[in-house]
Design a protein around this motif. Structure first.
Motif, PDB file in Angstrom:
ATOM      1  N   TYR A 113      -7.725  -3.018  16.035  1.00  0.00           N
ATOM      2  CA  TYR A 113      -7.508  -4.371  15.544  1.00  0.00           C
ATOM      3  C   TYR A 113      -8.403  -5.355  16.299  1.00  0.00           C
ATOM      4  O   TYR A 113      -8.970  -6.280  15.715  1.00  0.00           O
ATOM      5  CB  TYR A 113      -6.037  -4.748  15.708  1.00  0.00           C
ATOM      6  N   GLY A 114      -8.575  -5.120  17.674  1.00  0.00           N
ATOM      7  CA  GLY A 114      -9.439  -6.003  18.455  1.00  0.00           C
ATOM      8  C   GLY A 114     -10.891  -5.881  18.017  1.00  0.00           C
ATOM      9  O   GLY A 114     -11.604  -6.885  17.930  1.00  0.00           O
ATOM     10  N   GLU A 115     -11.325  -4.656  17.733  1.00  0.00           N
ATOM     11  CA  GLU A 115     -12.698  -4.469  17.277  1.00  0.00           C
ATOM     12  C   GLU A 115     -12.933  -5.160  15.939  1.00  0.00           C
ATOM     13  O   GLU A 115     -13.969  -5.816  15.729  1.00  0.00           O
ATOM     14  CB  GLU A 115     -12.995  -2.979  17.168  1.00  0.00           C
ATOM     15  N   LEU A 116     -11.952  -5.029  15.042  1.00  0.00           N
ATOM     16  CA  LEU A 116     -12.101  -5.678  13.730  1.00  0.00           C
ATOM     17  C   LEU A 116     -12.080  -7.193  13.865  1.00  0.00           C
ATOM     18  O   LEU A 116     -12.816  -7.906  13.159  1.00  0.00           O
ATOM     19  CB  LEU A 116     -10.955  -5.228  12.805  1.00  0.00           C
ATOM     20  N   GLN A 117     -11.280  -7.689  14.811  1.00  0.00           N
ATOM     21  CA  GLN A 117     -11.202  -9.127  15.004  1.00  0.00           C
ATOM     22  C   GLN A 117     -12.513  -9.660  15.586  1.00  0.00           C
ATOM     23  O   GLN A 117     -12.941 -10.764  15.265  1.00  0.00           O
ATOM     24  CB  GLN A 117     -10.029  -9.475  15.924  1.00  0.00           C
ATOM     25  N   GLY A 118     -13.154  -8.852  16.491  1.00  0.00           N
ATOM     26  CA  GLY A 118     -14.426  -9.263  17.033  1.00  0.00           C
ATOM     27  C   GLY A 118     -15.501  -9.323  15.966  1.00  0.00           C
ATOM     28  O   GLY A 118     -16.430 -10.131  16.050  1.00  0.00           O
ATOM     29  N   ILE A 119     -15.387  -8.492  14.961  1.00  0.00           N
ATOM     30  CA  ILE A 119     -16.384  -8.476  13.893  1.00  0.00           C
ATOM     31  C   ILE A 119     -16.090  -9.583  12.877  1.00  0.00           C
ATOM     32  O   ILE A 119     -16.983 -10.339  12.479  1.00  0.00           O
ATOM     33  CB  ILE A 119     -16.404  -7.106  13.201  1.00  0.00           C
ATOM     34  N   MET A 120     -14.815  -9.720  12.440  1.00  0.00           N
ATOM     35  CA  MET A 120     -14.472 -10.622  11.348  1.00  0.00           C
ATOM     36  C   MET A 120     -14.053 -11.998  11.837  1.00  0.00           C
ATOM     37  O   MET A 120     -14.060 -12.961  11.073  1.00  0.00           O
ATOM     38  CB  MET A 120     -13.342 -10.019  10.522  1.00  0.00           C
ATOM     39  N   GLY A 121     -13.650 -12.127  13.076  1.00  0.00           N
ATOM     40  CA  GLY A 121     -13.253 -13.421  13.597  1.00  0.00           C
ATOM     41  C   GLY A 121     -11.925 -13.863  12.995  1.00  0.00           C
ATOM     42  O   GLY A 121     -10.993 -13.090  12.807  1.00  0.00           O
ATOM     43  N   GLN A 133       0.287  -9.047  18.912  1.00  0.00           N
ATOM     44  CA  GLN A 133      -0.021 -10.193  19.731  1.00  0.00           C
ATOM     45  C   GLN A 133       0.957 -10.290  20.888  1.00  0.00           C
ATOM     46  O   GLN A 133       2.131  -9.911  20.759  1.00  0.00           O
ATOM     47  CB  GLN A 133       0.044 -11.476  18.894  1.00  0.00           C
ATOM     48  N   LEU A 134       0.471 -10.835  22.035  1.00  0.00           N
ATOM     49  CA  LEU A 134       1.330 -11.074  23.187  1.00  0.00           C
ATOM     50  C   LEU A 134       2.130 -12.347  22.962  1.00  0.00           C
ATOM     51  O   LEU A 134       1.830 -13.161  22.073  1.00  0.00           O
ATOM     52  CB  LEU A 134       0.488 -11.202  24.458  1.00  0.00           C
ATOM     53  N   GLU A 135       3.143 -12.558  23.786  1.00  0.00           N
ATOM     54  CA  GLU A 135       3.983 -13.743  23.643  1.00  0.00           C
ATOM     55  C   GLU A 135       3.196 -15.010  23.895  1.00  0.00           C
ATOM     56  O   GLU A 135       3.501 -16.065  23.368  1.00  0.00           O
ATOM     57  CB  GLU A 135       5.170 -13.678  24.611  1.00  0.00           C
ATOM     58  N   SER A 136       2.115 -14.929  24.752  1.00  0.00           N
ATOM     59  CA  SER A 136       1.289 -16.105  25.032  1.00  0.00           C
ATOM     60  C   SER A 136       0.383 -16.433  23.865  1.00  0.00           C
ATOM     61  O   SER A 136      -0.250 -17.478  23.843  1.00  0.00           O
ATOM     62  CB  SER A 136       0.448 -15.869  26.299  1.00  0.00           C
ATOM     63  N   GLY A 137       0.327 -15.507  22.896  1.00  0.00           N
ATOM     64  CA  GLY A 137      -0.512 -15.746  21.735  1.00  0.00           C
ATOM     65  C   GLY A 137      -1.809 -15.028  21.810  1.00  0.00           C
ATOM     66  O   GLY A 137      -2.560 -14.998  20.850  1.00  0.00           O
ATOM     67  N   GLU A 138      -2.172 -14.434  22.999  1.00  0.00           N
ATOM     68  CA  GLU A 138      -3.417 -13.721  23.118  1.00  0.00           C
ATOM     69  C   GLU A 138      -3.282 -12.325  22.543  1.00  0.00           C
ATOM     70  O   GLU A 138      -2.214 -11.732  22.576  1.00  0.00           O
ATOM     71  CB  GLU A 138      -3.814 -13.630  24.595  1.00  0.00           C
ATOM     72  N   ASN A 139      -4.359 -11.784  22.054  1.00  0.00           N
ATOM     73  CA  ASN A 139      -4.347 -10.433  21.512  1.00  0.00           C
ATOM     74  C   ASN A 139      -4.327  -9.433  22.624  1.00  0.00           C
ATOM     75  O   ASN A 139      -4.833  -9.674  23.712  1.00  0.00           O
ATOM     76  CB  ASN A 139      -5.595 -10.218  20.653  1.00  0.00           C
ATOM     77  N   GLU A 140      -3.705  -8.295  22.310  1.00  0.00           N
ATOM     78  CA  GLU A 140      -3.660  -7.240  23.313  1.00  0.00           C
ATOM     79  C   GLU A 140      -5.046  -6.666  23.466  1.00  0.00           C
ATOM     80  O   GLU A 140      -5.783  -6.535  22.502  1.00  0.00           O
ATOM     81  CB  GLU A 140      -2.673  -6.143  22.872  1.00  0.00           C
TER      82      GLU A 140
END
Length: 396
Positions: free
Chosen positions: A371-379, A389-396
């Motif tokens: 999911y992180g790799e796809l997010q880095g590509i697609m934004g 997602q973490l409770e702080s809102g950041e992605n794992e």
């Protein structure tokens, strides 16, 4: 059946009758006579016109005409009558045929009714035979089922008859002793009839004591207690009670009952007087049922009390025996084996759960990385997945 005649002149149909036949004949005669009368009148007129010289000739002609008219009328009437007779014969023949047909129908109807009646009669006979057969079978079955009861009842009736004869013989003696024996025998018989499991026996003559001994037994035949019965017809005497108590001790009786025709003044129906149950003859049998039940209860209580210490001793000996130790050890070993199996199953399941937990964690990590790799590509074009997602809102 159609018996109408069609008129050859008016073409109408009608029913011929004797009255019509007579009327037709009269009409035909009147018509013929009318014609004859006209001819006679004509001849008269001609006679007046002719001369007297021809009177003789006219008379001859008149006679010839009259004779001819008679012949013609006779022939006409004969033909008409013959025709009517033929029609009447045909109608009579048809009527006879109709009567024969009706007789035939009536005969067939009677035969049918007779057949029906015979069938119903035969059916009713069969039903009666079946009912009789069922009744005989049921009667035979009931007789077979109650054969022993009937034999016992017959024996009892014979014994009762003998006793009745004996009582009648004693009653005829008229003595007080005989009357007392009658009362005793009747009470004995009533006790035997009411309590079939008990042993009811008279105390023989010449033996000091009561009149009847009733050994109370349960359905298993075990003796629960004894009731001593004494019957009296004489005037009440308090001296009976001490003697009856002594008789009760002699026979080890559980209860002592005095049945007296004459009761003390203070007693209406029955009561306990000096440890002796005093009752009238009317209440003797109902009271016997109550006393018998109390004797059974007392025997049950005694039996339970007598065996209590013995049961405790048996229990103590059993707890000290090898049989109890072996059985308890077998029970304990079974529990231990069950516990060992449970622990083994628990360890196996824990290993399985740990293995599955590691697999789940590895899968989640791989999904998160992908999911992180796809997010880095697609934004921001990639939809958010909250579970990743973490409770702080950041992605794992």
């Amino acid at each position: 059946m159609n018996n109408q005649i069609r008129c050859p002149y008016c073409n109408k149909s009608f029913e011929p009758t004797d009255a019509y036949k007579h009327e037709l004949e009269e009409k035909l005669i009147r018509d013929t006579q009318g014609k004859h009368q006209e001819e006679i009148e004509k001849l008269k007129r001609e006679k007046q016109e002719l001369s007297e010289a021809k009177e003789k000739e006219i008379e001859v002609v008149k006679k010839q005409v009259a004779e001819k008219a008679k012949i013609e009328a006779r022939e006409s009437v004969t033909k008409e009558l013959k025709d009517r007779e033929d029609q009447i014969a045909q109608l009579k023949k048809r009527a006879e045929e109709a009567e024969e047909e009706e007789l035939k129908v009536r005969k067939e109807k009677r035969e049918l009714e007779e057949s029906k009646r015979k069938f119903e009669l035969e059916k009713q006979r069969q039903l009666d035979e079946e009912r009789e057969k069922i009744r005989v079978d049921a009667k035979k079955e009931a007789e077979d089922g109650m054969l022993l009861t009937l034999a016992q009842e017959k024996k009892r009736n014979e014994d009762a008859q003998k006793q009745i004869l004996e009582l009648q013989r004693k009653l005829q003696q008229g003595s007080q002793q005989a009357q007392g024996e009658v009362l005793e025998l009747d009470l004995e018989e009533r006790l035997k009839t009411a309590f079939i499991y008990d042993e009811v026996s008279p105390i023989g003559k010449g033996i000091e004591g009561g009149d009847i001994i009733q050994k109370v037994r349960n359905q298993a035949g075990k003796v629960a207690g004894t009731i001593l019965w004494e019957t009296k017809r004489a005037k009440w005497s308090p001296s009976w009670l001490p003697k009856l108590r002594e008789d009760g001790r002699k026979f080890d009786a559980t209860l002592v009952v005095l049945v007296s025709v004459n009761l003390p003044k203070e007693t209406d129906n029955f009561q306990v007087t000096d440890n002796v149950i005093v009752t009238s003859y009317k209440y003797a049998l109902p009271l016997a049922g109550i006393l018998r039940r109390d004797v059974m209860k007392i025997a049950s209580a005694k039996f339970a009390t007598e065996n209590k210490d013995e049961k405790l001793e048996f229990l103590y000996q059993y707890l000290q025996s090898e049989a109890f130790r072996s059985r308890f050890e077998a029970f304990a070993e079974g529990v231990v084996e069950m516990q060992s199996d449970l622990l083994t199953e628990k360890r196996v399941m824990e290993r399985s759960w740990k293995r599955r937990e590691t697999q789940i964690i590895r899968t989640i990590n791989n999904v998160s990385k992908m999911y992180g790799e796809l997010q880095g590509i697609m934004g921001s074009a990639l939809p958010d997945i909250k579970i990743l997602q973490l409770e702080s809102g950041e992605n794992e």
